[in-house]
Design a protein around this motif. Structure first.
Motif, PDB file in Angstrom:
ATOM      1  N   ALA A  24     -15.298  -6.798   1.484  1.00 38.66           N
ATOM      2  CA  ALA A  24     -13.804  -7.039   1.257  1.00 38.66           C
ATOM      3  C   ALA A  24     -12.962  -6.803   0.368  1.00 38.66           C
ATOM      4  CB  ALA A  24     -13.951  -8.653   1.369  1.00 38.66           C
ATOM      5  N   GLY A  25     -13.792  -6.457  -0.771  1.00 37.17           N
ATOM      6  CA  GLY A  25     -13.300  -5.978  -2.159  1.00 37.17           C
ATOM      7  C   GLY A  25     -12.498  -4.432  -1.853  1.00 37.17           C
ATOM      8  N   ASP A  26     -12.954  -3.699  -0.624  1.00 42.50           N
ATOM      9  CA  ASP A  26     -12.235  -2.545  -0.287  1.00 42.50           C
ATOM     10  C   ASP A  26     -10.916  -2.662   0.285  1.00 42.50           C
ATOM     11  OD1 ASP A  26     -14.678  -1.432  -1.342  1.00 42.50           O
ATOM     12  OD2 ASP A  26     -15.395  -0.990   0.638  1.00 42.50           O
ATOM     13  N   LEU A  27     -10.457  -3.771   0.747  1.00 45.15           N
ATOM     14  CA  LEU A  27      -9.314  -3.863   1.528  1.00 45.15           C
ATOM     15  C   LEU A  27      -8.165  -4.276   0.450  1.00 45.15           C
ATOM     16  CD1 LEU A  27     -11.295  -4.309   3.977  1.00 45.15           C
ATOM     17  CD2 LEU A  27      -9.927  -6.284   4.599  1.00 45.15           C
ATOM     18  N   SER A  28      -6.965  -3.803   1.029  1.00 47.49           N
ATOM     19  CA  SER A  28      -5.817  -4.191   0.458  1.00 47.49           C
ATOM     20  C   SER A  28      -5.454  -5.601   0.314  1.00 47.49           C
ATOM     21  CB  SER A  28      -4.521  -3.315   0.850  1.00 47.49           C
ATOM     22  OG  SER A  28      -4.154  -4.058   2.086  1.00 47.49           O
ATOM     23  N   GLY A  29      -4.634  -5.983  -0.508  1.00 52.26           N
ATOM     24  CA  GLY A  29      -4.423  -7.570  -0.480  1.00 52.26           C
ATOM     25  C   GLY A  29      -3.930  -8.055   0.825  1.00 52.26           C
ATOM     26  N   GLY A  30      -2.874  -7.167   1.323  1.00 47.92           N
ATOM     27  CA  GLY A  30      -2.298  -7.510   2.680  1.00 47.92           C
ATOM     28  C   GLY A  30      -3.389  -7.542   3.841  1.00 47.92           C
ATOM     29  N   ASN A  31      -4.466  -6.834   3.728  1.00 45.64           N
ATOM     30  CA  ASN A  31      -5.271  -6.938   4.852  1.00 45.64           C
ATOM     31  C   ASN A  31      -6.426  -7.911   4.479  1.00 45.64           C
ATOM     32  OD1 ASN A  31      -5.055  -4.947   6.939  1.00 45.64           O
ATOM     33  ND2 ASN A  31      -4.708  -3.558   5.030  1.00 45.64           N
ATOM     34  N   GLN A  32      -6.757  -8.297   2.995  1.00 43.22           N
ATOM     35  CA  GLN A  32      -7.554  -9.370   2.708  1.00 43.22           C
ATOM     36  C   GLN A  32      -6.928 -10.601   3.338  1.00 43.22           C
ATOM     37  OE1 GLN A  32      -7.845  -9.170  -1.518  1.00 43.22           O
ATOM     38  NE2 GLN A  32      -9.373  -7.517  -1.368  1.00 43.22           N
ATOM     39  N   GLN A  33      -5.644 -10.784   3.126  1.00 40.55           N
ATOM     40  CA  GLN A  33      -4.717 -11.990   3.554  1.00 40.55           C
ATOM     41  C   GLN A  33      -5.080 -12.101   5.055  1.00 40.55           C
ATOM     42  OE1 GLN A  33      -4.400 -14.265   1.856  1.00 40.55           O
ATOM     43  NE2 GLN A  33      -2.330 -15.553   2.286  1.00 40.55           N
ATOM     44  N   LYS A  34      -4.883 -11.114   5.582  1.00 46.29           N
ATOM     45  CA  LYS A  34      -5.059 -11.064   7.278  1.00 46.29           C
ATOM     46  C   LYS A  34      -6.324 -11.766   7.522  1.00 46.29           C
ATOM     47  CE  LYS A  34      -2.061  -7.126   8.142  1.00 46.29           C
ATOM     48  NZ  LYS A  34      -2.277  -5.816   8.899  1.00 46.29           N
ATOM     49  N   ASP A  52      21.048  -1.420  -9.146  1.00 50.01           N
ATOM     50  CA  ASP A  52      22.162  -0.284  -9.050  1.00 50.01           C
ATOM     51  C   ASP A  52      21.805   0.506  -7.889  1.00 50.01           C
ATOM     52  OD1 ASP A  52      23.756  -1.532 -11.162  1.00 50.01           O
ATOM     53  OD2 ASP A  52      22.228  -0.629 -12.413  1.00 50.01           O
ATOM     54  N   ARG A  53      20.446   1.036  -7.877  1.00 50.64           N
ATOM     55  CA  ARG A  53      20.026   1.906  -6.943  1.00 50.64           C
ATOM     56  C   ARG A  53      18.764   1.420  -6.570  1.00 50.64           C
ATOM     57  NH1 ARG A  53      19.982   7.648  -8.506  1.00 50.64           N
ATOM     58  NH2 ARG A  53      18.902   7.138 -10.417  1.00 50.64           N
ATOM     59  N   ILE A  54      18.183   2.007  -5.323  1.00 47.51           N
ATOM     60  CA  ILE A  54      17.197   1.583  -4.670  1.00 47.51           C
ATOM     61  C   ILE A  54      16.495   2.719  -4.236  1.00 47.51           C
ATOM     62  CG2 ILE A  54      15.930   0.328  -2.570  1.00 47.51           C
ATOM     63  CD1 ILE A  54      18.591  -1.320  -2.618  1.00 47.51           C
ATOM     64  N   THR A  55      14.910   2.870  -4.453  1.00 45.32           N
ATOM     65  CA  THR A  55      14.212   4.069  -4.000  1.00 45.32           C
ATOM     66  C   THR A  55      13.170   3.459  -3.276  1.00 45.32           C
ATOM     67  OG1 THR A  55      14.402   5.281  -6.009  1.00 45.32           O
ATOM     68  CG2 THR A  55      12.690   5.859  -4.487  1.00 45.32           C
ATOM     69  N   VAL A  56      13.105   4.027  -1.879  1.00 47.95           N
ATOM     70  CA  VAL A  56      12.111   3.439  -1.022  1.00 47.95           C
ATOM     71  C   VAL A  56      10.923   4.404  -0.815  1.00 47.95           C
ATOM     72  CG1 VAL A  56      12.019   2.958   1.460  1.00 47.95           C
ATOM     73  CG2 VAL A  56      14.112   2.473   0.333  1.00 47.95           C
ATOM     74  N   MET A  57       9.824   3.655  -0.787  1.00 53.73           N
ATOM     75  CA  MET A  57       8.336   4.545  -0.847  1.00 53.73           C
ATOM     76  C   MET A  57       7.985   4.167   0.611  1.00 53.73           C
ATOM     77  SD  MET A  57       6.752   4.101  -4.543  1.00 53.73           S
ATOM     78  CE  MET A  57       5.383   5.476  -3.990  1.00 53.73           C
ATOM     79  N   ARG A  58       7.156   5.301   1.081  1.00 52.14           N
ATOM     80  CA  ARG A  58       6.576   5.070   2.452  1.00 52.14           C
ATOM     81  C   ARG A  58       5.305   5.938   2.288  1.00 52.14           C
ATOM     82  NH1 ARG A  58       9.976   5.598   6.488  1.00 52.14           N
ATOM     83  NH2 ARG A  58       9.217   7.637   7.310  1.00 52.14           N
ATOM     84  N   ALA A  59       4.148   5.360   2.344  1.00 54.06           N
ATOM     85  CA  ALA A  59       2.810   6.447   2.528  1.00 54.06           C
ATOM     86  C   ALA A  59       2.687   6.927   1.385  1.00 54.06           C
ATOM     87  CB  ALA A  59       2.603   6.699   3.948  1.00 54.06           C
ATOM     88  N   GLY A  60       2.773   6.549   0.139  1.00 51.71           N
ATOM     89  CA  GLY A  60       2.496   7.372  -1.166  1.00 51.71           C
ATOM     90  C   GLY A  60       3.867   8.375  -1.253  1.00 51.71           C
ATOM     91  N   ARG A  61       4.791   8.436  -0.536  1.00 52.28           N
ATOM     92  CA  ARG A  61       5.807   9.378  -0.802  1.00 52.28           C
ATOM     93  C   ARG A  61       7.283   8.424  -1.156  1.00 52.28           C
ATOM     94  NH1 ARG A  61       5.287  14.634   1.214  1.00 52.28           N
ATOM     95  NH2 ARG A  61       3.270  14.886   2.025  1.00 52.28           N
ATOM     96  N   THR A  62       8.119   9.161  -1.692  1.00 54.31           N
ATOM     97  CA  THR A  62       9.393   8.353  -1.929  1.00 54.31           C
ATOM     98  C   THR A  62      10.262   9.130  -0.742  1.00 54.31           C
ATOM     99  OG1 THR A  62       9.675  10.075  -3.691  1.00 54.31           O
ATOM    100  CG2 THR A  62       9.605   7.923  -4.387  1.00 54.31           C
ATOM    101  N   VAL A  63      10.946   8.081   0.229  1.00 55.87           N
ATOM    102  CA  VAL A  63      11.668   8.594   1.216  1.00 55.87           C
ATOM    103  C   VAL A  63      13.175   8.719   1.179  1.00 55.87           C
ATOM    104  CG1 VAL A  63       9.776   8.091   2.837  1.00 55.87           C
ATOM    105  CG2 VAL A  63      11.443   6.358   2.460  1.00 55.87           C
ATOM    106  N   ALA A  64      13.745   7.793   0.008  1.00 54.00           N
ATOM    107  CA  ALA A  64      14.998   8.015  -0.101  1.00 54.00           C
ATOM    108  C   ALA A  64      15.276   7.269  -1.437  1.00 54.00           C
ATOM    109  CB  ALA A  64      15.801   7.218   1.149  1.00 54.00           C
ATOM    110  N   THR A  65      16.624   7.608  -1.969  1.00 55.83           N
ATOM    111  CA  THR A  65      17.109   6.792  -3.072  1.00 55.83           C
ATOM    112  C   THR A  65      18.431   6.448  -2.728  1.00 55.83           C
ATOM    113  OG1 THR A  65      15.655   7.768  -4.814  1.00 55.83           O
ATOM    114  CG2 THR A  65      17.717   6.576  -5.470  1.00 55.83           C
ATOM    115  N   GLY A 114       0.803  -1.264   0.076  1.00 60.43           N
ATOM    116  CA  GLY A 114      -0.071  -0.185   0.045  1.00 60.43           C
ATOM    117  C   GLY A 114       0.806   1.398  -0.063  1.00 60.43           C
ATOM    118  N   ALA A 115       2.003   1.239  -0.041  1.00 57.27           N
ATOM    119  CA  ALA A 115       2.948   2.437  -0.125  1.00 57.27           C
ATOM    120  C   ALA A 115       2.681   3.074  -1.498  1.00 57.27           C
ATOM    121  CB  ALA A 115       4.373   1.907   0.036  1.00 57.27           C
ATOM    122  N   GLY A 116       2.174   2.659  -2.452  1.00 53.55           N
ATOM    123  CA  GLY A 116       1.908   3.302  -3.621  1.00 53.55           C
ATOM    124  C   GLY A 116       2.852   2.813  -4.706  1.00 53.55           C
TER     125      GLY A 116
END
Ligand code: ATP
Ligand code: ATP
Ligand code: MG
Ligand code: MG
Lengths: 300, 512, 353, 325
Positions: B398-408, B207-220, B40-42
């Protein structure tokens, strides 16, 4: 059995097959593109009415055919717009189209031509006689041969052309088709409208193909039988044709067997009983295109 | 190196969700660039923006320095962007070749089917992505479907390749093959953008990694500099425990006993051949294997969803081979199926209704055939609370839930039925590290409580860290069953290819 | 689109058609309204006509809920009529209420077997598509009914007409509001409540809905999908059969040629328009019945052919389905206005561009 | 613009009188090519010639009959016409409540209500005449367009008494004039399936029929069409259907629903309403046959007229029942 060797039985079979096979193939186009179409009955009525009306007004049955098919296509286009663009419930829409068309054609018939019916001097499409093919083909509407061509062409179109592949793709998984760069809506419009025109041609056959008049409700439920034939034929043109043929045959058989003491009402059941038997006995499961009936509304 | 693709402060909103809320990304020509982030990070949303499926609400995407605006995937494809989606974009009823060439088919009006098949064959040989062009996609395993997706992109000669979680369904060997392809592309100067939750492989390939959290990119960050712990913390925004500790336990009585079981699938192909094993109380039996080697069918057969064509299944010493699925459920078998959206949940139903799905004929859900709405709702609320399903609203669909939450949600339902046996097929597929951590903890808690667990997973690490014993399946057969504490990745990987190491080696694990 | 707005739009189009053809739309619509609700007789007729639509519509909706398209309600209705009539004139010496009950139950059971057992089993065990089987069974039922009452047929009553013996009067439903609103209306109301309760408050209803929403998940949930397929079609046919039984006990009291009046087909639209909710079905049934009764009054007063009401009905159903027209139109209007505002701004300032 | 409407005032018609006639069709509607339509024709004629005003309503289903009849009665219509036996119960229910309104029901015998009159038609008589005519034609070898086979065809709409009485008469007529003729009788099983009617007719024509009698409402238009394109002859029903195919329809069996309607309106207007059953037959011109086309030789016409006279004077009776098969 002498009934089966009577050429008229087979001539009738073919004649009764056309107004089922054409809308059944029409439905196949629509549903292969992913739009459930139960509006064949209504679209046929449009084709039948405007076929006669334009044939009478223009004095040319061929122009009648063209306009009948175009009006059916127009109605299908409105249906398609609501089904595709507005993502409306396709079964509800189909029923709406059926009610609307039956009302409209009756209304126009009565206000434009009166309760006596359409004028008797309306020109019909020609009959074609091919005696060297035997008595079965000695007196058939030209649209019978058009239908044969349409069965073959539709099969080729759906399964051997690029557009056919694409139409099937949007009926199976529109999202995947979209990501593959296809224009889902345009393909669906194409399927529904082409299908509508084929259904309308079935109506034209009834009104100016074998007759030269229109009557209220003259399709007499054939659009719904065509729906069954489409499913029975597993959503393929050839299958739809064969299912229609079975139906046409058993209807003709019912007529042929009359007059030997059995109630005509009981004989009229033959096509329906045979269909159920064939369906449960030989044909079995038929699975619609995976996205049939599911509107596709891309988020953009 | 110059930028091939730049994403500048892009925003994308869905009703109630800021899926992308200020994303910046820069992919250079000829690099492999990974994007990491929680569920769900986007990440997928970002990729769909780049590939034209969505359009940004604000911000700009630049391709080779020029701003672009794709109205549809068609435009993105023309611009050379190829994407492999997280949820496959394949048409099961069509053949492999049809799927690959769709939208750019050979031929004029006529579709040249044979040419298409030949082109696909050539392509698959070139990249060593073997697949039969004439097979129907619905008959392929998930791993093979992945190949088709990649071939689809390669067929269009994409100038930028985007892969959304491509390795989630691959074995280590398959993943390694995929990485070879990526390196090959990179060598030709084609940049690759790819998403993964697996920190190790990201570090190995990117080669490089970009990390996303809550809809934003936090670091590359350059891949070489990033440690797994650091990346995990960046993703989650807190400290994460990466290793589970599994206390030793002596297994109890036999709960499930499978004898010479054979299973054919709906298309009448023999998928499980003569399989025998036992699972005891307080034990996790892991089933490892390359996808499509009969694991799912085995699980389905034990749950009663596929009939056994031979052999016997006994549960708590009673033969259940012929019992319908409902009866097995009633006797205490819980099942987390592989396909959560198709089998595990009714997406149009509320969470309350999904909670009652398996036990509707019992309290608290019903009494004498009459639904008990209030107790059912209260029960569901407790369930959501206990398993941290979000949003915590039992009336949501149930269709409104994200995949992870569906699994939970599925796991919550199955675990709280207090079963004697839990069958879990890929319970963590596609989940982020945080969610995986939670689910692993739940499985171990069940083991602690003396339940028998049959864990089917394609993740070797998951199998290795959770299981007490590991059964490896190949071609419908159990090649071997080995104790987990002595098993190694290499050993299991080898067994997965069907190669049985000399009896002695497996028989003397104590040497290690 | 809300049904109200849809109706308004359809009425507008209908008015245009009428006006173009030289009729006064106000007179026509006034007659339509008073014909449907203008006095006790009108209301009585409208409600009486709504009863069979509601019952058959409930039947169709139950099947829809289970993911099945019962297109053969017409035939199930017909079979219900046949069964009710048969018991209606064969049984003698029973107390009236019991006789009525027997007829009603017979109609329901017959409809259930016709619509449920045969298409249901064919679907569950042979995979035969229910659209085909229910439709075929429907035609068979109609011809069977015709056979029964034709001269020489087993139920033919002597005399000039093709009709059966009448149901004994003791079994007829009582008229509540003349001319023809009978106790049948309680059957419709009671059945709607019962269907609502079963679908949303019992485990059986839950399972039916599960099968409809996701058949794979239903299997996973331990539901015997084939059994519930039979059950759903059976219930559906049962309700359509009930519609026929109740209607014939209320109104005609015998089987006549020309009886197949299309209730079963309208019932499909009723169910769809109600989005398969039992109480919505009641409303939709009244709505369609009102259109029909009112439409005939319209023809009487203004001499507009009554087929115009079919045009109106079609348009209404269409617009109700096409509910997204409104937001789409609003968005389109906003966009146009937005563009114009922008252009105006650009024209004034000249800098924005 | 309003061909169908019945509200037009006759420009050159009779002066208006204050007398209102309401017409309720059965669910067949005004397009039925049968009694509903003919009844409307009779009403139109009355409007033109008698100056009455009239209004028509087409019923959709059986629950509409009572309200439709009742509405007319309530609004003070002087005469309400119910077309078809399906309205039997409805008329019996409504008429007693409105003793000041007169009712006419077509094709259904209602006897003991004194403001109801029933019009019954002896269609077996006109059926007999066209049957006799067909038999006479068939026996002759000099008529252009007939084949040597001695076969006739009948296409019915549905197997119901109003259809079968025509057919019964036809069979008796054929038997009288051409006893050896084979008559093929088949039904379309629908009154509005022109295509079906055409197929049934073609089947009979293929079986040798060269004169086809249709008793099939709207489906019958298809029968005539089939006869026309096969180059054989057809016999029309209910009204003179020669206009449908002038060279094909050699004669029609007439059911005077239009004249009956007109007559009852006229009688009621003149306070001569007669309750009970009125039989319309050859004798009172309630049924009959149309003018024949030139294909039919004059001597055949004469022989048929003789038979008509015999029926009129009672020396020949025709049964309305089909022979037991
Ligand atoms: N079509 C949509 N409509 C509404 N919300 C959506 C839609 N697509 C995604 N979202 C929401 O946007 C957010 C980001 O979703 P996205 O799929 O991009 O996550 P992700 O990072 O790819 O997660 P995962 O690792 O689980 O694939 C989530 O909260 C999701 O629920
Ligand atoms: N899995 C199932 N599939 C189909 N029908 C079922 C199923 N389970 C129960 N039924 C039917 O539903 C009816 C009511 O269900 P209920 O669950 O209350 O009974 P039960 O299953 O016997 O109870 P229990 O689950 O406590 O053993 C039963 O009579 C049975 O016919
Ligand atoms: Mg994602
Ligand atoms: Mg139970």
């Amino acid at each position: 059995m002498s009934v089966l060797t009577n050429p008229q039985l087979w001539a009738s079979t073919l004649a009764m097959t056309v107004p089922l096979a054409l809308p059944a193939i029409g439905g196949t186009f629509s549903e292969r593109a992913g739009v459930v179409n139960i509006a064949m009955e209504g679209i046929m009525l449009m084709g039948a009415f405007f076929g006669v009306a334009f044939s009478y007004w223009t004095g040319s049955a061929w122009l009648g055919l063209v306009f009948g098919v175009l009006m059916g296509g127009l109605l299908a286009a409105v249906f398609a717009w609501a089904a595709i663009r507005l993502a409306a419930d396709q079964v509800v829409l189909g029923m709406a189209v059926n009610i609307f068309a039956s009302g409209l054609t009756a209304f126009l018939l009565n206000t434009l031509f009166g309760y006596e019916g359409t004028p008797p001097d309306t020109p019909p499409l020609p009959f074609v006689s091919l005696p060297w093919l035997g008595p079965v083909f000695s007196h058939q509407s030209v649209l019978l041969y058009v239908m044969f061509a349409i069965v073959a062409l539709s099969h080729w179109f759906l399964f051997h052309t690029r557009i056919g592949l694409r139409i099937r793709a949007v009926g199976e998984n529109p999202l995947a088709a979209d990501t593959a760069g296809l224009n889902v809506w345009r393909l669906r419009y194409a399927g529904v409208i082409v299908g509508g025109m084929l259904s309308a041609l079935g109506g034209v056959y009834l009104s100016i193909g074998i007759l030269n008049s229109f009557d209220v409700g003259m399709t007499n439920g054939r659009g719904f039988i065509a729906l069954a034939a489409m499913i029975f034929g597993k959503w393929t043109p050839v299958g739809s044709f064969l299912a229609s043929l079975l139906f046409g045959f058993s209807t003709a058989l019912g007529i042929a067997l009359q007059g030997q003491g059995v109630s005509p009402d009981l004989l009229s059941m033959i096509p329906y009983v045979l269909t159920i038997l064939a369906l449960t006995g030989l044909v079995g499961r038929s699975t619609p295109p995976a996205a049939d009936g599911i509107p596709y509304t891309p988020i953009r | 190196m110059s930028s091939f693709l730049e994403v500048v402060d892009v925003h994308k909103y869905f009703p109630g969700v800021k899926a992308n809320d200020g994303v910046n990304l820069d992919v250079r020509a000829g690099e492999v660039h990974a994007v990491l982030g929680e569920n769900g990070a986007g990440k997928s949303t970002l990729m769909k923006l780049i590939s034209g499926l969505y359009q940004p609400d604000a911000g700009e995407i630049r391709l080779e320095g020029r701003p672009v605006r794709f109205g549809s995937p068609r435009n993105a494809i023309r611009a050379g962007i190829g994407m492999v989606h997280q949820h496959f974009m394949l048409i099961p009823a069509l053949t492999v070749a049809d799927n690959i060439v769709l939208g750019d088919e050979p031929g004029g009006i006529r579709y040249k089917r044979r040419t298409a098949a030949a082109q696909v064959r050539a392509l698959s040989q070139k990249y060593r992505l073997e697949v039969d062009p004439l097979a129907r996609v619905e008959q392929l395993s998930v791993g093979l479907q992945q190949r088709v997706e990649i071939l689809k992109v390669l067929y269009r000669r994409a100038r930028l390749l985007i892969l959304d979680e491509p390795t989630a369904v691959l074995t280590p060997q398959e993943a390694e093959e995929l990485f070879q392809v990526l390196r090959h592309l990179k060598a030709q100067g084609t940049p690759v953008l790819f998403i993964s939750h697996k920190l190790d492989e990201v570090r190995a390939v990117a080669d490089r990694i970009t990390v996303m959290r809550a809809g934003r990119t936090v670091a590359t960050v350059p891949a070489a500099d990033a440690s797994p712990q650091e990346l995990a913390n960046l993703m989650v925004g807190r400290e994460v425990v990466l290793r589970v500790n599994k206390p030793p336990r002596t297994p109890g009585d036999v709960v499930l006993s499978v004898r010479n079981l054979s299973v054919t699938d709906a298309e009448r192909r023999l998928r499980v051949r003569d399989v025998s094993f036992e699972v005891r109380a307080g034990e996790i039996l892991g089933i490892a294997g390359v996808d499509g080697n009969g694991q799912t069918e085995l699980a389905d057969a034990i749950a009663g969803l596929l009939p056994a064509s031979g052999g016997q299944v006994a549960f708590l010493s009673q033969d259940i081979t012929r019992l319908p699925p409902g009866e097995r459920t009633r006797r205490g078998i819980a099942y987390v199926p592989q396909d959560r959206q198709r089998d595990g949940l009714v997406l149009d139903f509320t969470l309350v209704e999904n909670a009652m799905l398996r036990d509707v004929s019992h309290p608290p859900f019903s009494r004498r055939g009459i639904l008990q709405h209030r107790p059912a709702r209260a029960y569901t609320e407790r369930l959501l609370e206990a398993f941290d399903v979000r949003p915590r609203d039992p009336d949501r669909h149930a269709g409104d839930l994200s995949g992870g939450n569906q699994q939970k949600m599925i796991l919550a339902r199955e675990v709280s039925r207090d079963p004697s046996l839990l069958i879990a097929v890929q319970p963590t597929r596609g989940l982020d590290v945080g969610a995986i951590e939670g689910i692993h903890r739940q499985l171990l808690r069940l083991r602690e409580a003396g339940k028998a667990i049959l864990l089917v997973s394609l993740e070797l690490d998951e199998i290795l860290s959770l299981s007490d014993r590991i059964a490896v399946m190949h071609h419908g057969q159990v090649v071997d069953i080995v104790p987990a504490e002595t098993a190694t990745r290499e050993q299991i990987g080898l067994l997965m290819t069907g190669t049985r190491v000399g009896e002695s080696e497996v028989a003397q694990p104590s040497n290690r | 689109m809300t049904p109200v707005l849809a109706t308004a739009l359809a009425i507008l189009i209908g008015a245009a058609i009428a006006y173009i053809l030289g009729f006064d739309p106000f007179v026509a619509y006034g007659a339509l309204l008073t014909g449907a609700f203008g006095n006790t007789m009108a209301i009585s007729s409208t409600l009486a006509g709504a009863v069979p639509l509601a019952l058959a519509g409930l039947g169709v909706s139950v099947a829809f809920r289970a993911g099945l398209f019962n297109i053969g309600a017409e035939g199930q209705y017909w079979i219900g009529v046949i069964a009710a009539v048969w018991f209606g004139y064969h049984l003698t010496g029973w107390p009236g209420w019991l006789h009525t009950l027997v007829c009603v139950v017979a109609a329901a059971v017959a409809g259930g077997l016709w619509g449920g057992l045969i298409p249901g089993l064919a679907k569950a065990y042979r995979g035969a598509h229910e659209v085909i089987t229910t439709m075929m069974m429907s035609y068979i039922a109609i011809y069977f009914g015709q056979y029964l009452i034709a001269a020489g047929g087993p139920m033919h009553a002597p005399g000039y007409n093709a009709q059966s013996y009448p149901i004994r009067q003791d079994a007829w439903l009582t008229v509540l509001v003349p001319p023809q609103l009978t106790t049948a209306v309680f059957f419709a109301l009671g059945t709607a409540v019962a269907v609502w309760w079963v679908m949303f408050h019992t485990t059986v209803g839950f399972r039916l809905r599960t099968v409809g929403a996701n058949a794979r998940a239903a299997r996973y949930a331990g539901i015997l999908v084939p059994a519930y397929t039979v059950l759903a079609l059976g219930l559906s046919g049962l309700l359509a059969g009930l519609a026929g039984g109740v209607q014939v006990l209320a109104l005609d009291h015998r089987l006549m040629w020309g009886f197949n009046t299309g209730y079963g087909y309208t019932a499909i639209v009723v169910a769809l328009l109600a989005r398969n909710h039992p109480f919505g079905v009641l409303l939709a049934a009244v709505f369609f019945s009102a259109l029909s009764t009112g439409g005939q009054n319209m023809q009487m007063v203004s001499q507009l052919p009554s087929s115009l009401t079919d045009v109106l009905t079609g348009l209404i159903v269409f617009f109700v389905a096409a509910e997204r027209m409104v937001p789409l139109a609003i968005a389109w209007y906003r966009r146009r206005r937005g563009v114009r505002v922008q252009v105006a701004a650009a024209g004034e300032g000249g800098r924005e561009a | 613009a309003n061909k169908a409407g019945t509200t037009e005032n006759a420009a050159g018609g009779a002066p208006k009188v204050n007398f209102k006639v309401g017409l309720v069709t059965d669910s067949g509607g005004l397009n039925d090519h049968g009694f509903n339509h003919l009844s409307d024709v009779g009403l139109e004629k009355a409007k033109q010639e008698l100056g009455v005003s009239g209004s028509v309503v087409e019923s959709k289903s059986e629950s509409d009959y009572v309200p439709n009849l009742q509405r007319f009665a309530q609004q003070g219509y002087n005469l309400v016409i119910a077309v078809g036996y399906l309205m039997d119960e409805a008329v019996k229910q409504v008429a007693p409540q409105y003793p000041n309104t007169k009712f006419l029901i077509i094709d259904d015998p209602i006897t003991d209500i004194n403001n109801v009159t029933s019009a019954m038609f002896k269609t077996e008589q006109c059926g007999y005449l066209v049957g006799a005519l067909a038999g006479l034609m068939e026996k002759r070898s000099d008529i252009q367009g007939l084949n040597p086979q001695n076969v006739l065809g009948v296409v019915g709409g549905q197997k119901i008494p109003p259809v079968d009485s025509y057919i019964a008469g036809f069979l008796q007529g054929v038997k009288k004039t051409d006893p050896d003729a084979q008559v093929i009788v088949k039904y379309v099983n629908s009154f509005n399936d022109q295509a079906g009617g055409s197929q049934v007719a073609q089947t009979e024509i293929a079986g040798g029929a060269d004169i086809v009698f249709q008793v099939a409402g709207g489906s019958g238009i298809g029968v005539i069409n089939a006869a026309k394109s096969a180059g054989v002859f057809a016999i029309g029903v209910d009204a003179d259907q020669n206009y449908v195919a002038p060279n094909t329809v050699i004669v029609s069996a007439l059911k005077g629903v239009d004249t009956a309607t007109y007559d009852v309106i006229k009688d009621t207007l003149n306070n001569q309403f007669k309750p009970g059953v009125q039989d319309f037959d050859l004798a009172n011109n309630g049924v009959g046959i149309s003018k024949t086309t030139s294909v039919v030789p004059a001597d055949i016409v004469n022989q048929v007229n003789d038979l008509a006279n015999q029926i009129k004077n009672g020396s020949l009776t025709v049964s309305d029942q089909l022979p037991k098969s």
